[in-house]
Design a protein around this motif. Structure first.
Motif, PDB file in Angstrom:
ATOM      1  N   MET A 119       0.827  -1.180   0.000  1.00  0.00           N
ATOM      2  CA  MET A 119       0.000   0.000   0.000  1.00  0.00           C
ATOM      3  C   MET A 119       0.876   1.250   0.000  1.00  0.00           C
ATOM      4  SD  MET A 119      -3.162   0.985   0.105  1.00  0.00           S
ATOM      5  CE  MET A 119      -4.535   1.027   1.159  1.00  0.00           C
ATOM      6  N   VAL A 120       1.916   1.244   0.829  1.00  0.00           N
ATOM      7  CA  VAL A 120       2.815   2.397   0.913  1.00  0.00           C
ATOM      8  C   VAL A 120       3.547   2.593  -0.408  1.00  0.00           C
ATOM      9  CG1 VAL A 120       4.860   3.321   2.080  1.00  0.00           C
ATOM     10  CG2 VAL A 120       3.054   2.232   3.416  1.00  0.00           C
ATOM     11  N   ARG A 121       4.017   1.505  -1.019  1.00  0.00           N
ATOM     12  CA  ARG A 121       4.718   1.628  -2.309  1.00  0.00           C
ATOM     13  C   ARG A 121       3.808   2.213  -3.374  1.00  0.00           C
ATOM     14  NH1 ARG A 121       6.088  -3.936  -2.924  1.00  0.00           N
ATOM     15  NH2 ARG A 121       6.493  -4.370  -0.771  1.00  0.00           N
ATOM     16  N   LEU A 122       2.556   1.805  -3.392  1.00  0.00           N
ATOM     17  CA  LEU A 122       1.615   2.329  -4.376  1.00  0.00           C
ATOM     18  C   LEU A 122       1.296   3.798  -4.102  1.00  0.00           C
ATOM     19  CD1 LEU A 122       0.114   1.373  -6.857  1.00  0.00           C
ATOM     20  CD2 LEU A 122      -1.789   0.737  -5.412  1.00  0.00           C
ATOM     21  N   LEU A 123       1.170   4.159  -2.828  1.00  0.00           N
ATOM     22  CA  LEU A 123       0.920   5.561  -2.480  1.00  0.00           C
ATOM     23  C   LEU A 123       2.095   6.453  -2.854  1.00  0.00           C
ATOM     24  CD1 LEU A 123      -0.894   5.251   0.944  1.00  0.00           C
ATOM     25  CD2 LEU A 123      -1.741   6.459  -1.052  1.00  0.00           C
ATOM     26  N   GLU A 124       3.307   5.931  -2.779  1.00  0.00           N
ATOM     27  CA  GLU A 124       4.473   6.727  -3.166  1.00  0.00           C
ATOM     28  C   GLU A 124       4.471   7.021  -4.665  1.00  0.00           C
ATOM     29  OE1 GLU A 124       7.588   4.308  -1.551  1.00  0.00           O
ATOM     30  OE2 GLU A 124       7.556   5.386   0.370  1.00  0.00           O
ATOM     31  N   LYS A 125       3.851   6.165  -5.453  1.00  0.00           N
ATOM     32  CA  LYS A 125       3.741   6.393  -6.898  1.00  0.00           C
ATOM     33  C   LYS A 125       2.580   7.318  -7.259  1.00  0.00           C
ATOM     34  CE  LYS A 125       5.519   1.821  -7.999  1.00  0.00           C
ATOM     35  NZ  LYS A 125       5.166   0.505  -8.557  1.00  0.00           N
ATOM     36  N   PHE A 126       1.698   7.559  -6.301  1.00  0.00           N
ATOM     37  CA  PHE A 126       0.522   8.404  -6.520  1.00  0.00           C
ATOM     38  C   PHE A 126       0.986   9.807  -6.920  1.00  0.00           C
ATOM     39  CE2 PHE A 126      -3.502  10.472  -5.280  1.00  0.00           C
ATOM     40  CZ  PHE A 126      -4.400   9.561  -5.813  1.00  0.00           C
ATOM     41  N   PRO A 127       0.368  10.412  -7.949  1.00  0.00           N
ATOM     42  CA  PRO A 127       0.845  11.735  -8.399  1.00  0.00           C
ATOM     43  C   PRO A 127       0.556  12.829  -7.379  1.00  0.00           C
ATOM     44  CG  PRO A 127      -1.144  11.100  -9.569  1.00  0.00           C
ATOM     45  CD  PRO A 127      -0.751   9.918  -8.736  1.00  0.00           C
ATOM     46  N   GLU A 128       1.361  13.864  -7.420  1.00  0.00           N
ATOM     47  CA  GLU A 128       1.156  15.022  -6.538  1.00  0.00           C
ATOM     48  C   GLU A 128      -0.083  15.778  -7.008  1.00  0.00           C
ATOM     49  OE1 GLU A 128       2.907  15.822  -3.845  1.00  0.00           O
ATOM     50  OE2 GLU A 128       4.260  14.128  -4.137  1.00  0.00           O
ATOM     51  N   GLU A 129      -0.701  16.498  -6.087  1.00  0.00           N
ATOM     52  CA  GLU A 129      -1.878  17.286  -6.436  1.00  0.00           C
ATOM     53  C   GLU A 129      -1.469  18.454  -7.331  1.00  0.00           C
ATOM     54  OE1 GLU A 129      -1.267  16.632  -3.117  1.00  0.00           O
ATOM     55  OE2 GLU A 129      -2.937  15.383  -2.514  1.00  0.00           O
ATOM     56  N   ARG A 130      -2.303  18.762  -8.305  1.00  0.00           N
ATOM     57  CA  ARG A 130      -2.020  19.892  -9.185  1.00  0.00           C
ATOM     58  C   ARG A 130      -2.194  21.208  -8.455  1.00  0.00           C
ATOM     59  NH1 ARG A 130      -5.174  18.021 -14.636  1.00  0.00           N
ATOM     60  NH2 ARG A 130      -3.864  16.237 -15.079  1.00  0.00           N
ATOM     61  N   MET A 131      -3.215  21.272  -7.622  1.00  0.00           N
ATOM     62  CA  MET A 131      -3.466  22.479  -6.843  1.00  0.00           C
ATOM     63  C   MET A 131      -2.986  22.225  -5.423  1.00  0.00           C
ATOM     64  SD  MET A 131      -7.252  23.441  -8.270  1.00  0.00           S
ATOM     65  CE  MET A 131      -7.422  24.809  -7.163  1.00  0.00           C
ATOM     66  N   LYS A 132      -2.126  23.082  -4.942  1.00  0.00           N
ATOM     67  CA  LYS A 132      -1.563  22.904  -3.609  1.00  0.00           C
ATOM     68  C   LYS A 132      -2.573  23.331  -2.550  1.00  0.00           C
ATOM     69  CE  LYS A 132       2.336  21.455  -5.100  1.00  0.00           C
ATOM     70  NZ  LYS A 132       2.651  20.059  -4.974  1.00  0.00           N
ATOM     71  N   HIS A 133      -2.727  22.487  -1.550  1.00  0.00           N
ATOM     72  CA  HIS A 133      -3.632  22.752  -0.441  1.00  0.00           C
ATOM     73  C   HIS A 133      -2.802  22.802   0.840  1.00  0.00           C
ATOM     74  CE1 HIS A 133      -7.049  21.969  -3.053  1.00  0.00           C
ATOM     75  NE2 HIS A 133      -6.433  20.880  -3.454  1.00  0.00           N
ATOM     76  N   MET A 134      -3.448  23.098   1.935  1.00  0.00           N
ATOM     77  CA  MET A 134      -2.737  23.122   3.209  1.00  0.00           C
ATOM     78  C   MET A 134      -2.272  21.723   3.602  1.00  0.00           C
ATOM     79  SD  MET A 134      -4.990  25.848   5.358  1.00  0.00           S
ATOM     80  CE  MET A 134      -3.927  25.778   6.776  1.00  0.00           C
TER      81      MET A 134
END
Length: 150
Positions: free
Chosen positions: A1-16
């Motif tokens: 699960m952690v390995r897959l989450l690390e591949k998850f793309p960053e958000e385009r819009m930055k939030h807090m």
């Protein structure tokens, strides 16, 4: 699960708070891995207390921060506790795999009629350019679109 989450793309819009980072910290804790305490988007250490530090403060004394015992019990009742079964983790992993593979975007494909409406065919491309920061719209170009629809 952690390995897959690390591949998850960053958000385009930055939030807090970053969805990716909060989920990584959550599942690293479940997996027994070291949790990144640097959660804010600027890369600086955040002076705020973590959930574990707050739990420690609440459990250390009978009435921390001048709280009554009833208030303390209410606070402890709402502190999130992650107790996953193997079945829950498998469901979480399957959902994350579906998100990463764009399963539902491909399944519910809407086509060009929706993405390029006849009245304003550049609408969604202008929105995406604005979100990505590629093409900034000025006040006059926005007024032109409002009055003339182009």
């Amino acid at each position: 699960m952690v390995r897959l989450l690390e591949k998850f793309p960053e958000e385009r819009m930055k939030h807090m708070v970053s969805f990716k980072q909060t989920q990584l910290n959550r599942f690293k804790r479940v997996a027994g891995l070291q949790v990144d305490t640097n959660n804010n988007l600027n890369g600086e250490n955040d002076p705020k207390l973590s959930i574990n530090e707050i739990k420690d403060m609440l459990n250390r004394s009978k009435g921390p921060l001048g709280l009554q015992r009833d208030d303390l019990k209410k606070i402890q009742a709402v502190i999130p506790r992650d107790q996953f079964t193997e079945q829950d983790l498998k469901k979480q992993l399957e959902s994350l795999k579906n998100l990463m593979s764009n399963k539902y975007q491909n399944y519910y494909d809407v086509g060009d009629k929706m993405y390029k409406p006849a009245g304003n065919p550049q609408y969604y491309s202008r929105l995406m350019d604005e979100i990505n920061g590629q093409k900034k719209e000025t006040f006059f170009s926005a007024m032109k679109v409002i009055f003339f629809g182009k």
